[in-house]
Design an enzyme around this catalytic site. Structure first.
Site, short mmCIF file in Angstrom:
data_model
loop_
_atom_site.label_atom_id
_atom_site.label_comp_id
_atom_site.label_asym_id
_atom_site.label_seq_id
_atom_site.Cartn_x
_atom_site.Cartn_y
_atom_site.Cartn_z
N GLU A 275 0.83 -1.21 0.00
CA GLU A 275 0.00 0.00 0.00
C GLU A 275 0.87 1.26 0.00
OE1 GLU A 275 -3.17 -0.01 -0.50
OE2 GLU A 275 -3.35 -2.18 -0.38
N HIS A 278 2.01 2.05 -3.43
CA HIS A 278 1.05 2.82 -4.24
C HIS A 278 1.21 4.31 -3.98
CE1 HIS A 278 -1.21 -0.25 -6.18
NE2 HIS A 278 -1.65 -0.81 -5.07
#
Ligand SMILES: [Zn+2]
Length: 408
Positions: A275, A278
């Site tokens: 995450e 990203h």
């Protein structure tokens, strides 16, 4: 009936055929041999269960989409839109209240029509395979909260857009774009604070070894991560998830309690590393800008057609209006939004590899591989999807592709 009316019918039919063919192709591969790398995801009994789950969903999906198609076509052909339009006009002829009533009736009406299907999906299909944790009261409360939210937020946005149209004419799209941009950025920042609490409980991750590990990772990669929350996803389903939201000071990570139960600490940090990837690779900003640009283009094209009475009458109403044109345009534009959706899916899959690579480089590949396998197992996901189905619908690469990339 106008020519555009037949084009609308053709678009709806073609979309249905395309989806049905894709689903069929995908279903043909449910019994395909499992790739060697994925041999350890399921044991024999679990794999049988996952195949049965996929088959049930396939059949039920076909039933749902056929029902939706028949309902929509029937509504169009038998003058449903004209009927609702006349009903609304008997109450008011002021453009904003008329549009609000019209959309309210159409949207809540169609939601009620498919309610038995979503009820069956939750309390029969998901229940049978052990996923469902939703109570009936939660299910109906969710529906009512969703409608209220749509009435308030959707109502305000629609009213403002029509108001822009009243004073700016065809240039309304610039104002509407500004409004949607402000709203999108606002939601991105405050979704977790304002909307999520209506549906779920969120608590800060408690101190302990998991938090220590996450903090150590964040410090190591120079990432400020103060807001880590745990959400009670187990209230509705056993399926697990984690997501990132907001940016700047408002950025936060939300972990489902189910994720914390299913994965060990190393695996959770690996999922978080993905995450963070990203965020670091600017995917979040890219997606935000891309969605704003696409919205701008859509609104501009809408402004070219909104004054054309043929777009209104294409859905079978006798008197042209902003609200009828909006629905006509929505259907006529849908092949284009399908194509932009395809392009966005393509980028999304690329970004998933980049985020996986980031996790591999800054943390480790192995815990990410085992976490992906566990998550696939726990959601009985498809190990052998058809490439055409993946190309059209997958926002993530297949499990096999991701593992092969991580092992590289
Ligand atoms: Zn991702």
């Amino acid at each position: 009936m106008s020519q555009l009316f037949y084009i609308i019918i053709a678009i709806l039919l073609l979309q249905f055929i395309l989806e049905t063919v894709l689903d069929y192709l995908n279903a043909q591969r449910y019994n395909a041999p499992i790739p060697e790398e994925l041999n350890d995801v399921f044991d024999e009994a679990e794999y049988k269960k996952s195949q049965a789950y996929k088959k049930t969903n396939y059949r039920f999906g076909l039933l749902t989409s056929s029902f939706s198609l028949i309902l929509t076509l029937g509504f169009l052909i038998f003058g449903g839109f004209e009927w609702v339009d006349q009903m609304v006009r008997s109450v008011t002829t002021a453009p904003i209240p008329m549009a609000l009533l019209f959309f309210g009736i159409i949207m809540i009406g169609s939601d009620i029509a498919i309610l038995p299907f979503s009820y069956y999906s939750t309390f029969v299909v998901e229940e049978k395979y052990g996923f469902n944790k939703t109570t009936k009261s939660t299910f109906f409360l969710d529906k009512i909260k969703g409608w209220l939210m749509m009435v308030v937020i959707g109502g305000i946005i629609l009213s403002l857009i029509i108001w822009f149209f009243q004073f700016a004419g065809s240039f309304f799209w610039i104002y509407a774009w500004g409004l949607v941009a402000v709203f999108t950025i606002f939601m991105n920042l405050f979704y977790s604070k304002l909307i999520v609490p209506l549906f779920n409980k969120q608590t800060p991750l408690e101190n302990g070894s998991l938090k220590t590990k996450i903090k150590a990772f964040a410090k190591n990669v120079g990432f400020e991560l103060d807001n880590i929350f745990v959400i009670d996803g187990s209230k509705r389903s056993t399926k697990a998830n984690a997501y990132f939201s907001g940016f700047g000071k408002e950025k936060r990570v939300t972990l489902y309690d189910t994720l914390i139960n299913d994965l060990d600490e190393e695996e959770i940090v690996a999922v978080l590393a993905h995450e963070v990837g990203h965020y670091k690779k600017k995917h979040i900003i890219f997606n935000l800008i891309a969605s704003l640009v696409l919205t701008g283009i859509t609104l501009f094209v809408l402004s070219l057609f909104i004054n054309n009475p043929a777009v209104s009458t294409a859905i079978g109403v006798s008197q042209p209006s902003f609200h009828a044109a909006l629905i006509g345009f929505g259907i006529l534009y849908s092949p284009i939004s399908e194509i932009t959706g395809l392009i966005m899916n393509h980028f999304s899959r690329k970004f998933e590899y980049q985020a996986d690579d980031y996790a591999k480089d800054t943390y480790a590949a192995l815990p990410l591989i085992t976490s992906l396998k566990k998550l696939s197992k726990n959601s009985l996901s498809n190990l052998t999807p058809h490439p055409a189905f993946v190309f059209m619908h997958y926002s993530h690469p297949t499990l096999l592709d991701r593992i092969q990339n991580l092992k590289r």
